[in-house]
Design an enzyme around this catalytic site. Structure first.
Site, PDB file in Angstrom:
ATOM      1  N   ALA A 168       0.814  -1.221   0.000  1.00  0.00           N
ATOM      2  CA  ALA A 168       0.000   0.000   0.000  1.00  0.00           C
ATOM      3  C   ALA A 168       0.847   1.271   0.000  1.00  0.00           C
ATOM      4  O   ALA A 168       0.303   2.365  -0.110  1.00  0.00           O
ATOM      5  CB  ALA A 168      -0.933   0.007   1.201  1.00  0.00           C
ATOM      6  N   CYS A 169       2.148   1.127   0.093  1.00  0.00           N
ATOM      7  CA  CYS A 169       3.050   2.277   0.190  1.00  0.00           C
ATOM      8  C   CYS A 169       3.660   2.592  -1.176  1.00  0.00           C
ATOM      9  O   CYS A 169       4.331   1.748  -1.773  1.00  0.00           O
ATOM     10  CB  CYS A 169       4.149   1.970   1.205  1.00  0.00           C
ATOM     11  SG  CYS A 169       5.449   3.209   1.283  1.00  0.00           S
TER      12      CYS A 169
END
Length: 117
Positions: free
Chosen positions: A11-12
């Site tokens: 998700a980064c």
């Protein structure tokens, strides 16, 4: 066998950037989703021993950190950082790249290319 390990959080965007950089450089990387497969205390201490950054930099001082009532000054030694990250893996800074007995935090993004070179 890969010569690079990336501790990754999908998700980064910065973590995804590290994967893209490795792929673009033709570097075979072992990707570890550290939230799904958290590191043990021993693995964290080994990682911190290879880290070119101060141990405290491995800890994210984000809203979750503050919500836990944690004090950044309490997490500067390898032992304290490892203990915190065993309890709260989500507080590990990302991405972390490990290669040839060296490790860096891939922030800012421009650190990744020079580490892979």
């Amino acid at each position: 066998m890969s010569d690079l390990t990336i501790l990754h959080h999908s998700a980064c965007s910065t973590s995804r950037h590290a994967l893209d950089e490795a792929s673009g450089a033709g570097v075979d990387a072992q990707v570890i989703a550290y939230l799904k497969n958290p590191l043990s205390r021993e693995e964290l201490l080994e990682l911190i021993g290879e880290l070119e950054d101060p141990p405290a930099d491995l800890v994210r001082k984000d809203g979750f950190f503050r919500a836990q009532g944690l004090d950044p000054d309490d997490y500067v030694t390898p032992e304290a950082v490892a203990g915190l990250l065993v309890d709260h893996p989500r507080l590990m800074q990302r991405p972390v790249l490990v290669r040839g007995g060296r490790a860096i935090i891939g922030r800012p993004k421009d650190r990744v290319a020079s580490f892979l070179a």
